[in-house]
Design a protein around this motif. Structure first.
Motif, short mmCIF file in Angstrom:
data_model
loop_
_atom_site.label_atom_id
_atom_site.label_comp_id
_atom_site.label_asym_id
_atom_site.label_seq_id
_atom_site.Cartn_x
_atom_site.Cartn_y
_atom_site.Cartn_z
N ARG A 28 -45.10 10.05 52.43
CA ARG A 28 -44.24 8.62 52.36
C ARG A 28 -44.89 7.37 52.11
NH1 ARG A 28 -40.16 9.35 56.79
NH2 ARG A 28 -39.40 10.99 55.25
N LYS A 29 -44.53 6.76 51.01
CA LYS A 29 -45.49 5.70 50.73
C LYS A 29 -45.37 4.68 51.98
CE LYS A 29 -46.83 6.14 46.07
NZ LYS A 29 -46.85 5.27 44.88
N ARG A 30 -46.38 3.85 52.25
CA ARG A 30 -46.17 3.09 53.43
C ARG A 30 -45.87 1.49 52.62
NH1 ARG A 30 -49.66 3.64 57.99
NH2 ARG A 30 -48.84 4.98 59.05
N THR A 31 -46.10 1.46 51.39
CA THR A 31 -45.97 0.00 50.86
C THR A 31 -44.45 -0.43 51.16
OG1 THR A 31 -45.81 1.47 48.90
CG2 THR A 31 -47.65 -0.08 49.07
N PRO A 32 -43.40 0.23 51.22
CA PRO A 32 -42.23 -0.62 51.35
C PRO A 32 -42.24 -1.19 52.77
CG PRO A 32 -41.64 1.67 50.47
CD PRO A 32 -43.05 1.59 50.88
N ARG A 35 -44.03 -4.33 52.90
CA ARG A 35 -43.19 -5.32 52.11
C ARG A 35 -42.16 -6.11 53.38
NH1 ARG A 35 -38.17 -4.87 49.15
NH2 ARG A 35 -38.08 -2.90 50.39
N ARG A 36 -41.57 -5.09 53.91
CA ARG A 36 -40.36 -5.65 54.68
C ARG A 36 -40.60 -6.96 55.51
NH1 ARG A 36 -35.95 -4.35 52.99
NH2 ARG A 36 -35.93 -2.29 52.04
N LEU A 39 -39.96 -10.26 53.49
CA LEU A 39 -38.72 -10.43 53.36
C LEU A 39 -37.69 -10.47 54.17
CD1 LEU A 39 -37.71 -7.93 50.16
CD2 LEU A 39 -37.44 -10.59 50.24
N CYS A 283 -26.81 -12.48 51.40
CA CYS A 283 -27.73 -11.77 51.05
C CYS A 283 -28.84 -11.67 52.20
CB CYS A 283 -28.70 -12.47 49.90
SG CYS A 283 -28.33 -11.90 48.25
N THR A 286 -27.41 -9.12 54.60
CA THR A 286 -27.59 -7.46 53.97
C THR A 286 -28.78 -7.24 54.37
OG1 THR A 286 -25.89 -8.37 52.31
CG2 THR A 286 -26.90 -6.14 52.24
N LEU A 287 -29.97 -8.23 53.95
CA LEU A 287 -31.20 -7.80 54.10
C LEU A 287 -31.62 -7.49 55.31
CD1 LEU A 287 -33.72 -7.84 51.54
CD2 LEU A 287 -34.51 -9.81 52.94
N ASP A 290 -30.10 -4.36 56.10
CA ASP A 290 -30.84 -3.05 55.45
C ASP A 290 -32.03 -2.81 56.13
OD1 ASP A 290 -29.80 -1.72 53.31
OD2 ASP A 290 -31.79 -2.50 52.37
#
Lengths: 304, 311, 591
Positions: A28-32, A35-36, A39, A283, A286-287, A290
């Motif tokens: 699993r890529k760690r990048t997301p 980023r979290r 945002l 938004c 939701t974000l 999410d």
């Protein structure tokens, strides 16, 4: 052979489970995740600002939101009116600030109501099973067969509007999806050995539900809370956009879109600004919901 | 056989659901302020004679089941009574406007599919990449972008500023472009997210790795593994998306002043034209229930696990 | 070089973190090599790397060549010609490895070389090779087949490409013991018939020694020992290998003390510059942690990453313990009586007139494979499932339907029977600290008899400070110890252990088994030990009950049944256990 599948599978998928898990995790890529935070923090800031506006908007508005200046009429943004004025020469910014209150407070109420109702019933249905579960599931089936917003429009419209009826209808409309979600998570938690262990110790069902299972549902519940907020926000704004529910002239974001869409060519901000505010708030919520979900998905609470 | 049995069971459930729905729809009358007489009178003067006429016409003196049955049997033949405000048979009002809404929904469906599935697959396959992140973020924005707000932005941008499309009203297909986009983007976002999740889920399965380990071509894995296997979970949200069109149409038609069923609903609700509202609610319920029924049946047919009799 | 596969200095990292660290591996054509390691050893990643199937987020350095073709950083196009045709990968779980939407025949066809795809009878031939003689299987879907059949189909699919090297990654872990033996047998016969090389990845030393020509022991991402199976088994030259062999429960006899390896496996990244095993090693010296010990050759084809010779154990190798040989339980009032118990799940009869007794303080093994009803029986006794017939008596209390008991009856039942569940990762509530969980359990008994959290932790050998931790900070073995402490908090007369070590590594398993043995001996707690592992049963129980399809097929003293099983099913079970390695040291001690 079918027996193999139907009965609880014994202790066969043993040692290496842990390992395949870690291969998957390694893949699993760690990048997301990295980023979290940025945002997510932005979303929190947006929601924070909106809530502050809802609380103090009335006092910091530069003009009386109801003050008409028919002579002035609709104008574009200027130094005196940052977001211009509407058809009746009312200050758009002041009306937005004033409207934040109605736009946000009701959805917060609805989100809390829906979540409390949905979580309680979902937890009971998922843990107790039996007749309550069957009944609730038939009921949610029925509610899923109806497009929620249509029901809202019809009920509130036919009943002649009113704050209370909108809030109650939205709570009832929002609950089924919460019930379903909490129920299914509860059911999967119920399968886990820690619940069996608690039952074996003779811990009362209510305590198992609310002290053992509920804390492990927290991510689902918080995410549901935010989703219900979005649903209510958009639904209420939509309702007033259709001219249902609120008397004309109320400084409400949805109603402002409806009333000012005729002057898009003169002062587009009068209609677009409230539309964007609704969208940005939705938004952000939701974000946030999410990212909470994603963390739930990645962490699952168990195994590492 | 198993399939027939399953389909029959779903069909019975759908019929039951429709019955309950019709009951609720009929009960709408009672909900309106002033009771059914007031609602049915509309703006006619409330003299004892007119009230008596209304009570007789709608069997208001009969017990509730009798009244309901009377209404339902007429509704089943397409007779929803006459509109209170326009004094026109409800069914003809619907048929005048149904074209607008159907055109809008079909166009929107094309946009939804054309955007949602490729975007979802692209994001799911390049998990965590830049493309995935952008698609995920954009879909998240459109998920929370109410259709009326999208409509407004599109109107301002493409109709007023750029003048590419007409602003309001009906006419040739160009009148439908902006409304269809406004209607499609929300469901497209839902579809994108579901497709992405399905592709991700399928992509993580052992059987994909096993297929790669056997040297299957990338195309082969794509075509016969990823697409087919992720189609099943995506299929399940078709009903949700159709329901999304129904509600979305109300806002979009209103925003673009399109004379479809959605704007008829708003109009009849505001004017408390109960027979029209009843017909529209029942109709949309039928659409959603039938759509879900079809999805269920398709699911049963596509999935060998159910087809071969292990429900 | 005649090497078919040649791995040199292979390292795999996630971001900067090493997972596989500088591994060499050679396989000749037709040779079977076992890669043995506990969870986290990196053995599966190594297998994936050889198949060119590592996730793109992992970086690989070093070299992997298949008959001279370099695979590290090779193009996808090149890798595709290698995968399937030259290297085949058989994965672990037959339940997830096959596409649920494709038939068996389709799986085989798609992996056949292009020229053979249309040949008539090819699929039948391929199925026959893996022992499936019924050609109708080709049109079945995976979900219509049992686990063993699925694994056969998967093997046929891998072999369809006629690979020179087959990598089998724990190919039987998800299967029942008797099926495991069949599949291993099949792999062996196919390997011989085809002259194919096999790389067998396994956590089970016994399987590796029994099947492989060579074994390579991995730990924390690196190789600790490599050599011919026979040499490594008889004379392990690394303390870790020796420890693993010592921790293995054996079927043939009861060992007086199972020696666990203390501590748990470190992460490869944390031990790059020292001996990975040093922290757990009984013979560690200062220079073990100064540099990383290289593999040194100690005998022909035998190498170890230990600087020193394995010290002879300080005490004599553990001798055999006395086993109670009573055929029938001692007279007296039984603690637990299960009579004619029946339980149905829909059409399936999970328990069919099961009768058994457990005397106070007795340790009874309940043996069976998946679907035998052993877990269902345990759940019925615990009151977690409701039987459809029969009776369960616990210390004179009828607990067949616990919800019908009075409040005091319920309380009594709860202090009579407790359970240690199979999966330590779910048996503790992740949102509750260890202390809170134990305190809650301890609170179920009268204040006078209540034990403190510290006492309970001490009982299972955990330090007091663990009370403040949440379960996610604990290793699997530690979680299981907390679960045992929780069950003991009410001081039950009967402790049901439902496969308590099935998800643990061998070195940790020994510790838990030893703990349960001690507790039962000291407190006189009766054990009902549910398991599929005969070797474990031998170590811990006095009497066994063998279940098959919900029926008791055999019962008697553990030693008697395992040494001379009478029922054909029990015989098959016993035969499916690979023999325990006999080390050189033991040979000498026994001589």
């Amino acid at each position: 052979m079918a027996q193999n599948e139907l009965l609880p599978r014994g202790a066969t998928a043993d040692q290496s489970d842990a390992f395949t898990g870690s291969v998957a995790a390694a893949g699993r890529k760690r990048t997301p995740r990295a980023r979290r935070p940025a945002l997510t923090i932005a979303a929190m800031i947006v929601l924070g600002i909106m809530l502050i506006a809802a609380a103090v908007g009335h006092w910091i508005a530069p003009y009386d939101p109801a003050l008409q200046n028919v002579g002035l009429g609709p104008t574009g943004p200027s130094a005196a009116h940052w977001l211009g004025t509407d058809d009746l020469g009312r200050d758009v910014l002041s009306r937005l600030l004033e409207g934040a209150h109605t736009a946000l407070i009701a959805p917060v109420l609805i989100a809390v109501g829906t979540t409390v109702l949905g979580t309680t019933l979902g937890l009971l249905a998922g843990y107790r099973q039996g007749w309550l579960d069957t009944m609730l599931m038939r009921l949610t089936d029925l509610m899923f067969a109806l497009p929620g917003l249509l029901v809202l429009i019809v009920v509130v419209g036919v009943a002649g509007g009113g704050y209370a009826i909108s809030v109650i209808t939205l709570i009832i409309l929002g609950a089924p999806s919460d019930i379903r979600m909490v129920r299914s998570v509860t059911m999967s938690q119920r399968e886990l050995a820690y619940v069996d262990a608690a039952r074996t110790l003779g811990i009362p069902a209510r305590r198992i539900m609310f002290r053992h299972v509920l804390p492990n549902l927290a991510p689902t519940v918080v995410a549901n809370l935010l989703l219900s907020f979005v649903f209510a926000l958009v639904a209420l704004a939509g309702l007033s956009f259709l001219g249902i529910g609120l008397p004309a002239g109320t400084p409400d974001w949805g109603l402002m879109i409806q009333e000012n869409r005729g002057i898009l060519d003169i002062n587009p901000w009068a209609a677009i600004a409230p539309a964007l505010l609704i969208t940005i708030t939705a938004c952000a919520a939701t974000l946030l919901g999410d990212s909470i979900y994603e963390r739930l998905d990645a962490g699952k609470g168990f195994s590492e | 056989m198993v399939v027939v049995k399953l389909v029959a069971r779903r069909l019975i459930a759908a019929v039951l659901l429709l019955l309950v729905l019709s009951l609720l729809t009929y009960a709408l009358l009672a909900l309106s302020p002033g009771g059914p007489e007031r609602a049915l009178l509309g703006d006619r003067p409330a003299t004892p004679e007119t009230i008596a006429a209304i009570r007789a016409q709608f069997l208001l003196d009969e017990p509730f089941p009798v009244r309901y049955w009377h209404w339902l049997s007429q509704a089943l033949t397409g007779d929803f009574g006459t509109s209170i405000t326009v004094r026109q048979p409800v069914i003809s009002m619907l048929s005048e406007r149904v074209n607008v809404t159907v055109t809008l929904a079909l166009l929107a469906a094309v946009v939804t599919l054309a955007v949602g599935i490729p975007a979802g697959l692209a994001a799911g396959i390049r998990r965590g990449g830049r493309l995935d992140r952008s698609i995920t973020l954009v879909s998240l924005v459109f998920l929370s972008f109410p259709p009326f707000a999208i409509a407004l932005v599109l109107l301002y941008g493409f109709a007023i500023q750029l003048r590419w499309f007409p602003v309001y009203g009906t006419g040739d297909l160009s009148h439908y472009v902006l409304p269809a986009i406004a209607l499609a983007l929300g469901p497209a976002a839902v579809l994108t997210r579901h497709t992405r999740a399905a592709a991700l889920q399928v992509g993580e399965q052992d059987y994909i790795t096993f297929a790669r380990a056997r040297g299957l071509s990338r195309f082969g894995i794509w075509e016969s593994y990823l697409l087919r296997n992720s189609a099943l979970p995506v299929l399940t949200i078709a009903g949700l998306i159709i329901a999304g069109y129904l509600t979305g149409a109300v806002f979009v038609e209103q925003a673009f002043s399109l004379p479809g069923l959605g704007s008829l609903l708003v109009q009849s609700v505001t004017q408390k034209d109960i027979p029209v509202v009843q017909a529209l609610v029942l109709l949309s319920g039928v659409v959603v229930i039938v759509a879900n029924l079809l999805v269920d049946v398709a699911y049963v047919i596509v999935n060998p696990q159910i087809r071969q009799g292990r429900a | 070089m005649t090497d078919l596969l040649r791995v040199r200095g292979l390292s795999v990292s996630l971001e900067e973190r090493r997972i596989v660290d500088d591994v060499d591996l050679d396989i000749d054509a037709g040779e079977t090599v076992g890669l043995v390691g506990e969870s986290g050893s990196g053995k599966s990643l190594l297998a994936r790397a050889v198949a060119g199937l590592l996730p793109p987020s992992l970086t690989t350095t070093g070299s992997v060549t298949m008959s001279g073709t370099e695979l590290v950083d090779a193009s996808e196009r090149l890798l595709r010609t290698v995968r399937g045709r030259r290297v085949g990968l058989l994965m672990q779980d037959p339940f997830t490895m096959l596409n649920p939407l494709k038939t068996v025949g389709a799986h085989i066809t798609e992996s056949l070389p292009r020229g053979l795809r249309r040949r008539r009878g090819e699929i039948e031939k391929r199925l026959a090779e893996v022992g499936i003689s019924d050609p109708r299987v080709a049109s079945r879907y995976p979900f219509q087949l049992s686990g063993g059949m699925r694994q056969r189909v998967a093997i046929a699919a891998v072999l369809a490409g006629d690979p020179e090297l087959l990598i089998a990654d724990e190919p039987t872990t998800a299967l029942d013991a008797t099926i495991q033996a069949e599949i291993m047998q099949l792999l062996r016969s196919v390997q011989k018939a085809r002259g194919m090389a096999v790389l067998l990845i396994t956590h089970d030393l016994r399987v590796a020694f029994a099947i492989c020509d060579k074994v390579q022991v991995m730990y924390a991402g690196r190789v600790l020992e490599t050599g011919l199976s026979e040499d490594v088994a008889r004379n392990p030259r690394h303390p870790y290998t020796a420890g693993l062999i010592g921790a293995l429960p054996v079927l043939e006899r009861r060992i007086s003390q199972l020696v666990a390896i203390p501590g748990s496996v470190p992460r490869a990244a944390d031990v790059t510059h020292k001996c990975a095993f040093a922290d757990r090693c009984p013979q560690r010296r200062p220079d073990c942690v100064e540099t990383r010990p290289p593999l040194r050759i100690v005998a022909d084809l035998h190498a170890t990453a230990c600087l020193y010779d394995v010290a002879p154990a300080e005490t004599a190798p553990p001798g055999d313990a006395v086993e109670h040989a009573q055929e029938t339980p001692a007279l007296g009032k039984p603690l637990l009586t299960v009579a004619e118990l029946r339980k149905d799940y829909g059409q399936v009869r999970a328990l069919d007139a099961v009768t058994l007794t457990v005397q106070p303080g007795e340790r009874v093994g309940l043996i069976g494979e998946s679907g035998s009803g052993k877990t269902t029986l345990a759940r019925c006794v615990l009151g977690l499932a409701s039987p459809d017939g029969g009776r369960i008596m616990l210390d004179g209390l009828d607990i067949t339907y616990p919800h019908r008991l009075s409040a005091s009856g319920k309380r009594q039942m709860r202090s009579l029977v407790q359970c240690v569940f199979q999966d330590p990762s779910t048996s503790l509530n992740p949102s509750m600290t260890v202390g809170a969980a134990l305190a809650e359990a301890a609170g179920r008994v009268q204040r006078a008899e209540r034990r403190s959290v510290d006492e309970l932790l001490d009982l299972v050998g955990l330090p007091k400070k663990y009370a403040l931790l949440r379960p996610n900070r604990l290793s699997g073995g530690e979680k299981q110890r907390v679960a045992i402490a929780r069950a003991l908090a009410v001081n039950p007369a009967l402790l049901i252990c439902d496969e308590p070590t099935a998800s643990l590594d061998v070195s940790v398993q020994a510790h838990i088994l030893e703990l349960l043995r001690t507790i039962s001996a000291n407190a006189g707690t009766a054990l009902l030990f549910v398991t599929h592992d005969l070797a474990v049963v031998r170590q811990i129980t006095d009497r066994v009950v063998v279940l098959l399809h919900g029926k008791v097929v055999e019962t008697g003293a553990t030693a008697a049944i395992l040494d001379e099983p009478t029922h054909s099913y029990t015989r098959r079970l016993v035969a499916s256990v690979p023999p325990a390695p006999v080390t050189f040291r033991e040979e000498r001690a026994n001589a």
